[in-house]
Scaffold this motif. Sequence first.
Motif, PDB file in Angstrom:
ATOM      1  N   GLY A  17       0.473  -1.721  -0.277  1.00 26.02           N
ATOM      2  CA  GLY A  17       0.126  -0.121  -0.073  1.00 26.02           C
ATOM      3  C   GLY A  17       0.839   1.282  -0.005  1.00 26.02           C
ATOM      4  O   GLY A  17       2.330   1.354   0.053  1.00 26.02           O
ATOM      5  N   THR A  18       0.188   2.048  -0.103  1.00 30.80           N
ATOM      6  CA  THR A  18       0.878   3.899   0.044  1.00 30.80           C
ATOM      7  C   THR A  18       0.568   4.479   0.908  1.00 30.80           C
ATOM      8  O   THR A  18      -0.724   4.021   1.749  1.00 30.80           O
ATOM      9  N   ALA A  19       1.767   5.390   1.646  1.00 33.42           N
ATOM     10  CA  ALA A  19       1.096   6.258   3.447  1.00 33.42           C
ATOM     11  C   ALA A  19       1.901   7.379   2.595  1.00 33.42           C
ATOM     12  O   ALA A  19       2.175   7.462   1.622  1.00 33.42           O
ATOM     13  N   ARG A  20       0.825   8.699   3.260  1.00 32.15           N
ATOM     14  CA  ARG A  20       0.804   9.813   2.765  1.00 32.15           C
ATOM     15  C   ARG A  20       1.370  10.872   4.221  1.00 32.15           C
ATOM     16  O   ARG A  20       0.891  10.605   5.281  1.00 32.15           O
ATOM     17  N   SER A  21       1.651  12.158   3.709  1.00 31.27           N
ATOM     18  CA  SER A  21       2.699  12.697   4.701  1.00 31.27           C
ATOM     19  C   SER A  21       1.295  13.842   4.489  1.00 31.27           C
ATOM     20  O   SER A  21       0.810  13.725   3.812  1.00 31.27           O
ATOM     21  N   SER A  22       1.137  14.712   5.565  1.00 32.56           N
ATOM     22  CA  SER A  22       0.351  15.875   5.949  1.00 32.56           C
ATOM     23  C   SER A  22       1.343  17.053   5.915  1.00 32.56           C
ATOM     24  O   SER A  22       2.092  17.306   6.590  1.00 32.56           O
ATOM     25  N   THR A  23       0.987  18.603   5.714  1.00 34.24           N
ATOM     26  CA  THR A  23       0.994  19.554   6.612  1.00 34.24           C
ATOM     27  C   THR A  23      -0.251  20.726   5.466  1.00 34.24           C
ATOM     28  O   THR A  23      -1.146  20.086   5.110  1.00 34.24           O
ATOM     29  N   SER A  24      -0.411  21.536   6.428  1.00 34.88           N
ATOM     30  CA  SER A  24      -1.132  22.307   5.999  1.00 34.88           C
ATOM     31  C   SER A  24      -1.199  23.988   5.635  1.00 34.88           C
ATOM     32  O   SER A  24      -2.039  24.471   4.794  1.00 34.88           O
ATOM     33  N   THR A  25       0.522  23.705   5.015  1.00 35.12           N
ATOM     34  CA  THR A  25       1.112  25.318   4.926  1.00 35.12           C
ATOM     35  C   THR A  25       0.056  25.168   3.332  1.00 35.12           C
ATOM     36  O   THR A  25      -0.126  24.241   2.373  1.00 35.12           O
ATOM     37  N   PRO A  26       0.435  26.857   2.815  1.00 36.14           N
ATOM     38  CA  PRO A  26      -0.360  26.925   1.042  1.00 36.14           C
ATOM     39  C   PRO A  26       1.124  26.134   0.341  1.00 36.14           C
ATOM     40  O   PRO A  26       2.047  26.676   0.508  1.00 36.14           O
ATOM     41  N   LEU A  27       0.550  26.403  -0.737  1.00 35.49           N
ATOM     42  CA  LEU A  27       1.488  25.600  -1.609  1.00 35.49           C
ATOM     43  C   LEU A  27       2.320  26.363  -2.450  1.00 35.49           C
ATOM     44  O   LEU A  27       2.252  28.347  -2.675  1.00 35.49           O
ATOM     45  N   VAL A  28       3.729  26.086  -2.903  1.00 33.90           N
ATOM     46  CA  VAL A  28       4.330  26.578  -3.485  1.00 33.90           C
ATOM     47  C   VAL A  28       4.255  26.684  -5.320  1.00 33.90           C
ATOM     48  O   VAL A  28       4.389  25.066  -5.505  1.00 33.90           O
ATOM     49  N   GLU A  29       3.845  27.351  -6.150  1.00 32.92           N
ATOM     50  CA  GLU A  29       4.029  26.477  -7.787  1.00 32.92           C
ATOM     51  C   GLU A  29       5.633  26.529  -8.543  1.00 32.92           C
ATOM     52  O   GLU A  29       6.419  27.694  -7.970  1.00 32.92           O
ATOM     53  N   HIS A  30       5.733  26.026  -9.286  1.00 32.48           N
ATOM     54  CA  HIS A  30       7.015  25.965 -10.105  1.00 32.48           C
ATOM     55  C   HIS A  30       7.819  25.720  -9.035  1.00 32.48           C
ATOM     56  O   HIS A  30       9.262  26.321  -9.327  1.00 32.48           O
ATOM     57  N   GLY A  31       8.590  24.624  -8.096  1.00 35.52           N
ATOM     58  CA  GLY A  31       9.530  25.505  -7.405  1.00 35.52           C
ATOM     59  C   GLY A  31      10.735  23.812  -7.412  1.00 35.52           C
ATOM     60  O   GLY A  31      10.610  23.190  -8.115  1.00 35.52           O
ATOM     61  N   THR A  32      11.848  23.964  -6.600  1.00 34.91           N
ATOM     62  CA  THR A  32      12.612  23.420  -6.656  1.00 34.91           C
ATOM     63  C   THR A  32      12.309  22.247  -4.957  1.00 34.91           C
ATOM     64  O   THR A  32      12.657  22.535  -3.851  1.00 34.91           O
ATOM     65  N   VAL A  33      12.177  20.589  -5.168  1.00 38.39           N
ATOM     66  CA  VAL A  33      12.097  19.967  -3.738  1.00 38.39           C
ATOM     67  C   VAL A  33      13.567  19.661  -3.581  1.00 38.39           C
ATOM     68  O   VAL A  33      13.764  18.749  -5.306  1.00 38.39           O
ATOM     69  N   ARG A  34      14.218  19.645  -3.189  1.00 40.03           N
ATOM     70  CA  ARG A  34      15.801  18.281  -2.385  1.00 40.03           C
ATOM     71  C   ARG A  34      15.284  17.533  -2.269  1.00 40.03           C
ATOM     72  O   ARG A  34      15.411  17.245  -1.003  1.00 40.03           O
ATOM     73  N   ILE A  35      15.852  16.235  -2.637  1.00 40.40           N
ATOM     74  CA  ILE A  35      15.548  15.235  -1.632  1.00 40.40           C
ATOM     75  C   ILE A  35      17.211  14.623  -1.812  1.00 40.40           C
ATOM     76  O   ILE A  35      18.071  14.885  -2.582  1.00 40.40           O
ATOM     77  N   ALA A  36      16.989  14.205  -0.689  1.00 42.19           N
ATOM     78  CA  ALA A  36      18.700  14.181   0.355  1.00 42.19           C
ATOM     79  C   ALA A  36      18.677  11.174  -0.109  1.00 42.19           C
ATOM     80  O   ALA A  36      17.425  10.383   0.367  1.00 42.19           O
ATOM     81  N   ALA A  37      19.751  11.325  -0.769  1.00 37.14           N
ATOM     82  CA  ALA A  37      19.314   9.634  -0.927  1.00 37.14           C
ATOM     83  C   ALA A  37      20.533   9.289  -0.075  1.00 37.14           C
ATOM     84  O   ALA A  37      21.800   9.782  -0.125  1.00 37.14           O
ATOM     85  N   ALA A  38      20.266   7.689  -0.074  1.00 32.35           N
ATOM     86  CA  ALA A  38      21.528   7.252   1.163  1.00 32.35           C
ATOM     87  C   ALA A  38      23.041   6.971   0.062  1.00 32.35           C
ATOM     88  O   ALA A  38      23.971   6.568   0.409  1.00 32.35           O
TER      89      ALA A  38
END
Length: 527
Positions: free
Chosen positions: A26-47
């Motif tokens: 199955g799939t798990a989902r995170s949550s937060t309630s602040t407004p969205l940012v359009e066309h931004g950059t998300v930085r992800i850490a890989a081990a």
Amino acid sequence: MPRRTLPAARALAATVTAVAVAGCGGTARSSTSTPLVEHGTVRIAAASETPSFDPYSTFGAAQARYAYDSLVNLAPDGTVVSGLASSWQATTTTATFTLRPGITCSDGAPLTASAVARALTYAGDPANQLAGAQTVLPDVPFTVTADDPTGTVSAGTAAPFPFLTRTLGLLPIVCPAGLDRPQSLDRATHGTGPYVLSRYSPGGPYEFTVREGYTWGPDGATTAAPGLPARLVISVVPQASTTANLLLTGGVDIADVNGPDRARLTGHGLSTTDVATVVGMTFFNQRPGRPLADPALRRALVSALDRQGLANVAVGGTGRPATDFGAEGAVCHADLAAANLPTQDAAEALRAAGWNRGPDGRLTKDGKPLRLRLITSPDLGPTLPPAAELMARTWTALGADVKLVTESLPALVNAMYQTGDFDVVVGTSPGFALPVGFVPFFSGPTPAQGLNFAGVANPEYDALVAEALREPDTEGCGTWNRAAAALFRSVDALPIADGRSTVYGRSTTFATTFGGQLVPTSIRLHQ
């Protein structure tokens, strides 16, 4: 149960990256309630770094989800939902998928049924030795045909295999431009996915750029959704403590953290999804001439173990003894271990098996002492050596002469699949989400012809697997569970603990599949 020859590379792939390829829960989902940012950059850490982005290679499979699609996907409850295919049907020997209209590859070329059939055939060809692909594809030979006018792709297997939709259907599909030049897949992506690899640096970072007009994601997800990032930047951060620091200071936005560093991240407003894991998998060498070929000895030694104590050590805190060989959320997962593992008095069981303790405290049988070579590797997790040490102390107290050896990962794999010089190995679970994934480890030929490195021979398990292979999809779960119970009763392997790791998000929300893999179209960037 006919199988393809399994190359040595697949052993390493199964040991290290099977979770990344074969996530079927199955799939798990995170949550937060602040407004969205359009066309931004998300930085992800890989081990760890990604030396190749070929989705059919050992290492590229982990990153394939960003740039490649599969024929089907999985919903939060684990049911199958649409991907490249809008409809599908399967038995234990055939599967048919009907493609959505209007799908295009990253180079703009339309995706045809013939292109999909070509990718499946290429990935499944044993001559290509694609270890990453082989960990997700059916473990029986198959053929694929296509009908472009109707957009249908059909596959047939040489022997029954119950999970065709969850194997063939979840393979990343490489477009013709990539198959024409397979060597280009190391540093470029040729798929239909929501992102395209736009920057590669040895050792990272790796950058993905969003595709416009993408409308065929999981269950119809699109890249036009508000808050979907325009860029994903993946940086290599090997140490969990450093990853935790970066999450707290804003250096990364999404990262998977396990172990004691999770405690530091509580109470800082991070979104989270928990990932079920199995920490540690103990195998016993049953090849001829090894002492643990005797099931009575295996049962006695396992009866002596403090499973709760082992679980506590394995998770670095308060743990729960593992209930099954796969993690919670895996298909057919059940609470099997406690009811089927032996609970004998270890000393009496040893005497019944012919082992006598002499005046020096050592166990002997027919004049030979009980000597065990127990191996493990910290490369598979920092808590495995302490867990192995606890096992060694327990068995030494019984009178066994236990030699505890801590190896590097390559040396451990060499002992398992080449030399066979071990009696007990405390390693990691391959992490398969389907029960059929474990079959080559518990039956069939030993290396180099197969993956049954411990030489397991359990006729009851083999008979139940043969029955389960004739039952489609999850209809056979009862049979698969009886097969796993037979392994526990014979003590053919011992999973140590049910564990948890956590994927954290800073100003982001997302969903993860079984094993903690991000669903790219679910990522949202928030203020």
